[in-house]
Design a protein around this motif. Structure first.
Motif, PDB file in Angstrom:
ATOM      1  N   ALA A 143       0.820  -1.224   0.000  1.00 26.62           N
ATOM      2  CA  ALA A 143       0.000   0.000   0.000  1.00 26.62           C
ATOM      3  C   ALA A 143       0.850   1.269   0.000  1.00 26.62           C
ATOM      4  O   ALA A 143       0.318   2.376  -0.098  1.00 26.62           O
ATOM      5  CB  ALA A 143      -0.914   0.001   1.227  1.00 26.62           C
ATOM      6  N   SER A 201       3.787  -1.915  -7.456  1.00 28.07           N
ATOM      7  CA  SER A 201       3.964  -1.568  -6.040  1.00 28.07           C
ATOM      8  C   SER A 201       5.393  -1.891  -5.611  1.00 28.07           C
ATOM      9  O   SER A 201       6.164  -2.505  -6.356  1.00 28.07           O
ATOM     10  CB  SER A 201       2.971  -2.352  -5.176  1.00 28.07           C
ATOM     11  OG  SER A 201       3.449  -3.669  -4.949  1.00 28.07           O
ATOM     12  N   THR A 279      -6.810  -6.731   0.612  1.00 25.40           N
ATOM     13  CA  THR A 279      -6.381  -5.938  -0.553  1.00 25.40           C
ATOM     14  C   THR A 279      -7.359  -5.951  -1.723  1.00 25.40           C
ATOM     15  O   THR A 279      -7.255  -5.101  -2.624  1.00 25.40           O
ATOM     16  CB  THR A 279      -5.028  -6.455  -1.086  1.00 25.40           C
ATOM     17  OG1 THR A 279      -5.207  -7.817  -1.549  1.00 25.40           O
ATOM     18  CG2 THR A 279      -3.961  -6.423   0.001  1.00 25.40           C
TER      19      THR A 279
END
Length: 342
Positions: A143, A201, A279
């Protein structure tokens, strides 16, 4: 002052003082950890304060290998995020202090479950608490806003699956000790089944039970360690890799550390579900990354076995992978691939 292989205690003590860190000398330095790569030292002063010092391995290094400065950059960038990473106090790149870079970081006082003896000493309840915290910690890592923390230039933005398959297929060709048609078939199937990369990410690159520090009170992950393989890529790669290191009772893929087969540790489906619930990511794509994770672990194990055969001095204290274990990993990967329609 004691003589320590790999560091100059006098020069390091001077550097710690220059960083403005309060301590009461002399400092002591002790090697810690099971790692075969970067050397890690526990630093203590006479009043019981503790820090951790990292340096690259001894001997000749590839330019990009074991880059403790890059690792420190990543951990520093995570300082104001939800990711539990040790705080970085300083990076030394001065020949007057050391001929290789050094990183001084926070000592996190918790438990590292890195041997079967420690894993067996835990209650089933504590094992479960630790297991539940692992996928939640990965969700925090994935995140992280790359632009906000200044890590968007850490690595390539090209599709991660293609990068991984190319790299590790090449590694297999260099390190294999035999022909293994089952692995070659798996490589072809993975190349054909690559999912579209929908997001980019921070990827830890080596996230598993042995690479975290957990709270002695509640099993929560309070420190994620060993960021040297971190990159930018598909977040599901980390979860797939963690599942690859998560054998279930009756499976023979765990090598010297089948901790997750002990009572209390949940099965892979439950661990995966925690991450997916947290998620909202794609369960089908996770099956691809789980398969790729096992494929990659088998290639890494073959390389370790090859190096030990070529030079017995390379044998690790934890034991060398066997042909039987590598074949079991490939077999399990094919099972997962078959079930997922890969």
């Amino acid at each position: 002052m004691q003589e320590i292989v790999g560091i100059d205690p006098v020069a390091v003590t001077r550097w710690v003082d220059d960083l403005g860190i309060e301590f009461t000398g002399p400092l002591s330095f002790d090697r810690i950890g099971l790692g075969q790569s970067n050397l890690t030292f526990l630093v203590r002063d006479t009043e019981g304060r503790r820090w951790v010092l990292r340096r690259p391995p001894l001997g000749h290094l590839l330019a990009s290998a074991h880059d403790v400065v890059r690792e420190a950059r990543i951990m520093s960038a995570l300082a104001d995020t939800d990711v539990p990473a040790p705080r970085i106090f300083g990076v030394a790149q001065d020949p007057a202090i050391s001929d290789v870079p050094l990183v001084l970081m926070e000592f996190i006082d918790g438990q590292v479950v890195d041997t079967m003896e420690i894993a067996r000493s835990l209650t089933p309840q504590r094992r479960r608490e630790i297991a539940m915290s692992l996928p939640r910690t990965l969700a925090k890592i994935h995140a992280v806003n790359l632009d906000e923390v200044g890590l968007s230039d850490l690595a390539s933005h090209k599709p991660y699956a293609a990068r991984q398959l190319k790299r590790w297929a090449g590694q297999w060709e260099q390190s294999k000790t035999r022909e293994l048609p089952a692995l070659d078939d798996l490589t072809r199937r993975l190349v054909a089944a690559m999912p579209e990369q929908r997001e980019l990410s921070l990827v830890h690159g080596d996230f598993h039970l042995r690479n975290v520090i957990v709270s002695r009170d509640n099993g929560e992950v309070i420190g994620a360690l060993d960021w040297e393989l971190s990159t930018l890529g598909d977040p599901l790669a980390d979860m797939g890799s963690m599942l690859a290191y998560w054998p279930e009772p009756g499976e023979d893929t765990g090598g010297d550390f089948p901790a997750s087969t002990l009572e209390g540790f949940p099965n892979r489906a439950e661990v995966a579900q925690i991450y997916l619930d947290e998620t909202g990511r794609d369960p089908q794509a996770l099956k691809f990354w789980h398969t790729l994770g096992l494929w990659k672990v088998s290639i890494i194990a073959e390389g370790v076995m090859r190096r030990a055969r070529d030079n017995p001095a390379n044998k690790a204290a934890a034991g060398t992978p066997t042909v039987e274990r590598i074949d079991a990993l490939v077999h399990k990967a094919r099972e997962i691939a078959d079930a997922a329609g890969i």
